[in-house]
Scaffold this motif. Structure first.
Motif, PDB file in Angstrom:
ATOM      1  N   ARG A 251       0.960  -1.332  -0.070  1.00  0.00           N
ATOM      2  CA  ARG A 251       0.129  -0.102   0.131  1.00  0.00           C
ATOM      3  C   ARG A 251       0.638   1.318   0.216  1.00  0.00           C
ATOM      4  O   ARG A 251       0.783   2.034  -0.772  1.00  0.00           O
ATOM      5  N   ASP A 252       1.793   1.251   0.746  1.00  0.00           N
ATOM      6  CA  ASP A 252       2.759   2.577   0.910  1.00  0.00           C
ATOM      7  C   ASP A 252       3.298   2.479  -0.554  1.00  0.00           C
ATOM      8  O   ASP A 252       3.759   3.691  -1.095  1.00  0.00           O
ATOM      9  N   LEU A 254       2.487   1.671  -3.383  1.00  0.00           N
ATOM     10  CA  LEU A 254       1.794   2.065  -4.440  1.00  0.00           C
ATOM     11  C   LEU A 254       1.200   3.720  -4.195  1.00  0.00           C
ATOM     12  O   LEU A 254       1.327   4.419  -5.261  1.00  0.00           O
ATOM     13  N   ARG A 255       1.184   4.129  -3.146  1.00  0.00           N
ATOM     14  CA  ARG A 255       1.147   5.547  -2.729  1.00  0.00           C
ATOM     15  C   ARG A 255       2.284   6.343  -3.253  1.00  0.00           C
ATOM     16  O   ARG A 255       2.324   7.286  -3.778  1.00  0.00           O
ATOM     17  N   GLU A 256       3.439   5.779  -2.862  1.00  0.00           N
ATOM     18  CA  GLU A 256       4.850   6.398  -3.352  1.00  0.00           C
ATOM     19  C   GLU A 256       5.016   6.389  -4.880  1.00  0.00           C
ATOM     20  O   GLU A 256       5.465   7.370  -5.537  1.00  0.00           O
ATOM     21  N   GLY A 258       2.404   6.712  -6.771  1.00  0.00           N
ATOM     22  CA  GLY A 258       1.545   7.615  -7.391  1.00  0.00           C
ATOM     23  C   GLY A 258       0.303   6.734  -8.106  1.00  0.00           C
ATOM     24  O   GLY A 258      -0.473   7.220  -8.864  1.00  0.00           O
ATOM     25  N   ASP A 260      -2.016   4.958  -5.863  1.00  0.00           N
ATOM     26  CA  ASP A 260      -3.064   4.552  -4.954  1.00  0.00           C
ATOM     27  C   ASP A 260      -4.202   5.269  -5.500  1.00  0.00           C
ATOM     28  O   ASP A 260      -4.523   6.217  -6.120  1.00  0.00           O
ATOM     29  N   GLY A 261      -5.351   4.109  -5.572  1.00  0.00           N
ATOM     30  CA  GLY A 261      -6.607   4.427  -6.298  1.00  0.00           C
ATOM     31  C   GLY A 261      -6.461   4.045  -7.688  1.00  0.00           C
ATOM     32  O   GLY A 261      -7.807   3.834  -8.170  1.00  0.00           O
ATOM     33  N   HIS A 351       9.027   1.405  -9.054  1.00  0.00           N
ATOM     34  CA  HIS A 351       9.239   1.452  -7.832  1.00  0.00           C
ATOM     35  C   HIS A 351       9.803  -0.128  -7.518  1.00  0.00           C
ATOM     36  O   HIS A 351       9.425  -1.043  -8.042  1.00  0.00           O
TER      37      HIS A 351
END
Length: 600
Positions: A251-252, A254-256, A258, A260-261, A351
């Motif tokens: 989750r982290d 994916l957020r890093e 870009g 997330d969602g 990533h």
């Protein structure tokens, strides 16, 4: 008290003692807090001790004493007893925590956090060693039930997974806490680590196609429809994810990145897999010749040696494979003898935790025994014999030295040929497998055929000038690799890598290891290593400036050899303090054990 024999310790005390011996020897070899350069030798009735005065600046503090014995494999001495002794009161420090605490006090204050990190590593390794000792019978029964009672009959890449399990329960030749994995619980190890030979299902991550960089084509990966998410067909690509990553840091990540969602972790399970020795690489149970290398948020062989996948290494692995295959194509004697896994298919989302490599092994290995070199000195299931003894029984008339001889002859021939092209591979004992079978050879009838199988070509060192001289316009340009450190301006870094990997880990460790196990005198084994290397060097020519002359001067006859300072660069010191541009290629020096056999 004498040094414990190599093998599976039988009690908790044995496990703790063996770990501490390995830690002390590594600290001595790497000159941590000056154990090599600031200590003085003291002869006591029971043997030799090294005395180190207190204080990182050699002033003040209580002196420490380490009992040592002659070694020769990468260090002049190794620890003889699992302890340090305080000179002032004679107190003995007999566990890794107290030893590292005492050494921490001698270190420069800026470096003291590294000793705390190493103490934590020791705790993880000790837990793993105890777990391995307590589950050996369980693991042996699982392997023999699945593959058979005689490991020499474990064939194909499926059988090779059994050898990976044995190797995962054995110490690295150099790194003292190699069996520990940071941040993983016992249930997680049992569910996902190679030493337990589990089968588990991967998770599946649907990523927007515009966010994914693909090497080798998209046909290697499932479409959303095939993965059970037809509503994402056309817009997304599905990549496999390790369950430890999916349930942990994904989750982290994916957020890093870009995403997330925009990305979706699918509910349905992915393919069933079995872990290989590296743990982050898994084999498909339905197709053992296909492996998936998946990032994990853990570390082995050092705090900084994270098991993630930097996207650039995927590019470098494919380029390294193309380079070595180009050399094979120019050297006919290696065609069909030096084999390489295909590593040109990969995908990532920019990533280090959202990446995957599809490794495809050559066809036609089902009837062969495919054993990683890392497993050769493992204890085979159901007895006290080594795996190399079982393999030698089947293929080399019961003579393990004949197996070693044949391996060294081929390995040195190939690796010195690469050096003549200006190339050294980071092909340590985990990245090379011996492929053995009985082969019909014309009028000679059936005989043992030995081949070498390589993987993971993403960390070579290449002298570009020498490569261009050997290959001309066929030589790859620097831009084909992502890591600028791969291309070097001289032979020095190439020789360092050749020596620390091919010589120390893939040759010297077996000479010293077989000698410890009583298979032959060390002198005889070292002579075998030197002779086979000298033969390979002579084929290159030893005139002034020729590659063979460099290998003779810098390896065969050098007074000292480079030695990897793995603990220093991987855990104890920051990169700023160690100066290590690459933690896996940071060196100190040690004795040249090849010179013990005389010149040739």
């Amino acid at each position: 008290m004498t040094r414990l024999p190599e093998g599976t310790p039988s009690t908790t005390a044995d496990v703790e003692a063996e770990l501490l011996l390995r830690v002390l020897s590594a600290l001595l070899r790497e000159d941590v807090v000056g154990w090599r350069t600031r200590s003085t030798a003291v002869r006591h009735p029971d043997g030799l001790w090294l005395r180190l005065s207190g204080g990182h600046d050699a002033s003040g503090g209580d002196a420490l004493l380490m009992p040592v014995q002659a070694d020769g494999y990468q260090g002049t001495y190794a620890a003889r007893l699992p302890l340090l002794r305080r000179e002032s009161d004679g107190a003995e420090l007999t566990d890794a925590g107290s030893v590292l605490s005492a050494l921490r006090d001698l270190a420069d204050p800026v470096d003291r956090g590294g000793f705390e990190a190493l103490a934590a590593e020791c705790g993880q390794a000790l837990d793993a060693m105890r777990l391995h000792a307590g589950t050996k019978g369980e693991a042996d029964a699982l392997l023999t039930g699945r593959y058979g009672g005689d490991p020499a009959t474990w064939t194909g890449l499926a059988g090779g997974l059994g050898f990976d399990t044995l190797a995962a329960r054995t110490d690295h030749p150099v790194y003292p806490t190699s069996r520990g994995r940071s941040g993983l619980s016992v249930p997680q190890l049992r569910a996902y680590a190679p030493e337990f030979h589990p089968t588990f299902a991967l998770r599946q991550l649907a990523l927007p196609r515009d966010a994914v960089t693909v090497g080798g084509g998209t046909d290697a990966w499932l479409s959303p429809r095939e993965a059970g998410a037809p509503e994402l067909e056309g817009s997304h690509l599905v990549l496999p994810v390790h369950p430890l990553t999916a349930d942990g840091t994904l989750r982290d990540a994916l957020r890093e990145a870009g995403l997330d969602g925009r990305a979706q972790l699918l509910d349905g399970p992915g393919s069933d897999v079995v872990p290989t020795l590296s743990m982050r690489t898994v084999a498909l149970t339905s197709h053992p010749a296909r492996h998936l290398k998946l990032p994990l948020a853990t570390a082995t062989l050092g705090l900084r040696n994270r098991r993630t996948i930097k996207p650039g290494t995927l590019v470098d692995g494919a380029a390294g494979q193309r380079l070595t295959e180009a050399v094979v194509a120019r050297e006919p004697r290696f065609q069909g003898v030096v084999l390489h896994a295909d590593e040109t298919r990969f995908a990532h989302a920019g990533h280090e935790l959202i990446a995957v490599l599809l490794r495809r092994y050559p066809a036609g290995l089902d009837g062969s025994v495919v054993v990683p070199m890392a497993a050769l000195l493992c204890q085979a299931p159901g007895g006290d014999r080594l795996l190399i003894d079982h393999i030698a029984d089947r293929f080399y008339g019961g003579d393990p030295l004949a197996l070693l001889d044949a391996t060294l002859a081929l390995l040195f021939d190939w690796q010195t040929t690469l050096f003549a092209y200006g190339i050294a591979l980071e092909s340590h004992q985990q990245n090379i497998s011996l492929v053995m079978d009985e082969h019909t050879d014309g009028n000679a009838g059936r005989r043992t055929r030995l081949r070498l199988l390589f993987k993971d070509n993403d960390g070579p060192r290449v002298n570009h000038a020498r490569l261009r001289e050997a290959m001309g316009q066929q030589a790859p340009e620097r831009g084909e690799f992502d890591d600028a450190r791969i291309f070097v301006d001289g032979d020095g870094p190439v020789l360092d890598l050749f020596t620390t990997i091919t010589l120390h880990l893939c040759a010297g460790s077996y000479a010293f290891g077989l000698a410890r196990h009583g298979h032959a005198p060390l002198e005889r084994l070292l002579r075998l290593v030197r002779d086979r290397l000298a033969e390979a060097v002579a084929r290159l020519g030893t005139g002034p400036g020729e590659p063979g002359a460099l290998l003779r001067a810098r390896v065969l006859d050098a007074p000292e050899l480079p030695v990897k300072a793995m603990v220093t660069a991987g855990t104890l010191l920051s990169k700023e303090r160690s100066g290590a541009a690459d933690i896996n290629k940071h060196y100190t020096t040690g004795p040249n054990y090849l010179r013990q056999t005389g010149t040739s």
